[in-house]
Scaffold this motif. Sequence first.
Motif, PDB file in Angstrom:
ATOM      1  N   TYR A 166      -9.747  -4.981  -0.812  1.00  0.00           N
ATOM      2  CA  TYR A 166      -9.459  -3.347  -1.012  1.00  0.00           C
ATOM      3  C   TYR A 166      -8.168  -3.158  -1.548  1.00  0.00           C
ATOM      4  N   TYR A 213      -1.224   0.165  -0.125  1.00  0.00           N
ATOM      5  CA  TYR A 213      -1.808  -1.346   0.670  1.00  0.00           C
ATOM      6  C   TYR A 213      -3.020  -1.965  -0.099  1.00  0.00           C
ATOM      7  N   TYR A 214      -2.877  -3.516   0.427  1.00  0.00           N
ATOM      8  CA  TYR A 214      -4.089  -4.246   0.052  1.00  0.00           C
ATOM      9  C   TYR A 214      -4.503  -4.633   1.425  1.00  0.00           C
ATOM     10  N   ALA A 215      -5.886  -4.890   1.477  1.00  0.00           N
ATOM     11  CA  ALA A 215      -6.514  -5.346   2.471  1.00  0.00           C
ATOM     12  C   ALA A 215      -7.719  -6.292   2.320  1.00  0.00           C
ATOM     13  N   GLU A 256      -9.177   4.790  -2.012  1.00  0.00           N
ATOM     14  CA  GLU A 256      -9.410   3.241  -1.674  1.00  0.00           C
ATOM     15  C   GLU A 256     -10.555   2.508  -2.687  1.00  0.00           C
ATOM     16  N   GLU A 285      -4.328  -5.711   6.792  1.00  0.00           N
ATOM     17  CA  GLU A 285      -3.944  -4.820   5.857  1.00  0.00           C
ATOM     18  C   GLU A 285      -2.548  -5.101   5.704  1.00  0.00           C
ATOM     19  N   ARG A 311     -10.002  -8.123   9.828  1.00  0.00           N
ATOM     20  CA  ARG A 311      -9.537  -7.342   8.459  1.00  0.00           C
ATOM     21  C   ARG A 311      -8.009  -7.359   8.574  1.00  0.00           C
ATOM     22  N   ARG A 365     -11.179  -8.403   4.219  1.00  0.00           N
ATOM     23  CA  ARG A 365     -11.796  -8.264   5.238  1.00  0.00           C
ATOM     24  C   ARG A 365     -13.006  -9.382   5.348  1.00  0.00           C
TER      25      ARG A 365
END
Length: 653
Positions: free
Chosen positions: A375, A347-349, A395, A332, A330, A351
């Motif tokens: 995400y 934020y952008y994540a 989220e 972020e 993951r 995974r």
Amino acid sequence: MRLNPQNALQGPLFLRVNFFRFLLLILCLTISWTTLIAQGQTGRRGSKIIDDSTKQVYGPKSSRYYYENDVFMNNLTYHTIDTVIRDFHRFTYVQRSFNTLQDLGNIGTSSRPIFYLVPEVIGATSGFQSYDVVWDAESVRYYDTKSPYTKMYVILGGKGRSMTRASFSRNINPRWNFGFNYRALLVDKQVQRQSKGDRHIRSTYYDFYTAFQTKDSTYRVFANFRRNKLEADEYGGIRVDSANENFVYKDYFFENTQPNLQNAMSGDLRMNFHLFHQYEIGKALQIYNIFDRYRQGVGFTDTPPVEYFYDNIEVDSATTDDKSKFKYVRTEVGIKGNLLKLFYNGYYAIRDYSMSNKYMSPDTLSVATSGVENYLGGRISLRLDSLGEVTGWGELQDNGNYRIQGQIRTKWFEASLKQAQYSVPLVMQSYRGSHDVWNNNFSSTNVTQVRAFLHYNSRVFSISPGFTFSRLGNYVFFKQLDYDQEDYGLSQTVLPVQTAGEQVIASPELKFSVRIYDHITFSSQAIYTKVLENPDNGIQIPDLFVNAELAYENIFFNENLDMQAGLDFHYKSDYYALGYDVPVQQFYVQQSFVSPSFPLVDIFFNARIKKARIFFKYNNLIQLITKEGYMPTPGYPGQRNIIDFGFDWSFYD
């Protein structure tokens, strides 16, 4: 290959040396060597005789720690080393949770929360979480030490129940810190223990961590690596001879009770590398990145399989050898900062996850066991000085899963709201092992949970009434089937199911504390739970749950001796406690065995003498009198009456 402890004792004397003691010796030598080098670098020569009147420069206030999340939220708070003795005797995972965990009656065994908790991850998870409390026993602490800091924490529990923790941290320079932690569980069997060292649980955890910042603190980096390997001897609960009509509840606690399994073993291996770093453009704007690489391996073996114990044979073999692996990476990236008293974050994540099973072909599954999740999210926190704090987190996942949660905390009131939709754990979607198989396509679970408490505190009296309300939709759980399996062509008795309706749970709660006399206090917690809607009986919680403590506290000998002594009390009303399915490490709903109520009473004594803390504890006083104990999980007797001893000692130079 399993080692026989009896054979191990027959070797030469030097082979009997415990590996753990050898490791502690190496640890102490390493710390001493590091300290001598540091002293040499600071120009210290020769030796000095220090008498009792010499002032100690270093201590709990000179070695402070903080958490990564404090830095992330721009609310850096330094904590002094804990020297408080209150509740120091609560060393097991169940006791530290104030009895809100259900386990298999011994330290480090599989466990689950008795009360429903909203998951922290809305995406894919393995579902093998019965050893989460061992893995997440403590968050990684980062230190700012003025001198080398070392801590030894040792539990010498009765009948071979041992726990050890060793911690070391030191500043390489004022801006760079390094340290490590080591934890070991060496817990003997409590049922049919053959001799000392006949282990039920073996667990070895260690981590390494470091933190660095530039002179102006514009750039900060935190990194840690964690690993834990746990092995559990699965005995399958107490064997009950169906032909014995005279078997009663009290017979579960006889010394000569027999286990169902003799050679079964479960394993759980976890590793994680974590990196967080940020660059500060200004107080109003920081850019950051968080990276995690996580791996989990789960296994179960039994040689040869005990045929009467298992309800199904899916893979016909002379040896049961099931394995599953789960991993994810993951990343972020985001921005954060402070606008006056408001903290913000966006934020952008991404995974990447996958899960594999020794006997499972991904081509035949209804749900993918690998994929990439995206995400978008953000957090806020409004700090109102001494009045309180309001926080929020939102989220959204690309498949429609989401979380919205908020919390308000003040001196007199606190409340929280959690609304989420999360993926069903992968082990519930599809699995194939020696004794189990299923292939499902369950929809995501959705949940709403509201908690609220009022607080009143005075010098002699405090009270906190409150409640928790939970609503679950599309809830998925393991259940012992209550119909004739042969009519459906099934031989398995425990399978994952999803409810079509909604579970609705209401739990009013009261926390209360009063100082009865100068040094005597009484504190208690009572939770009454009413399951208003419960399709398929998916939720099993005791109606009444009570904790209480009566304690005497005082300080003697010019504050050199701090002590606490008293009684702990715990009670749960009768309820259908969840059963345990050994091969898949899962707790399941059952309606055939009622775990009766039982007053659990412990006697304890805690003390602090200068830099050391000690405790003595006598567990389960009632069983000493009645010869009958409690049953946290059907077939698994709880902790028997026994004496425990433990201590910790901190060194600051």
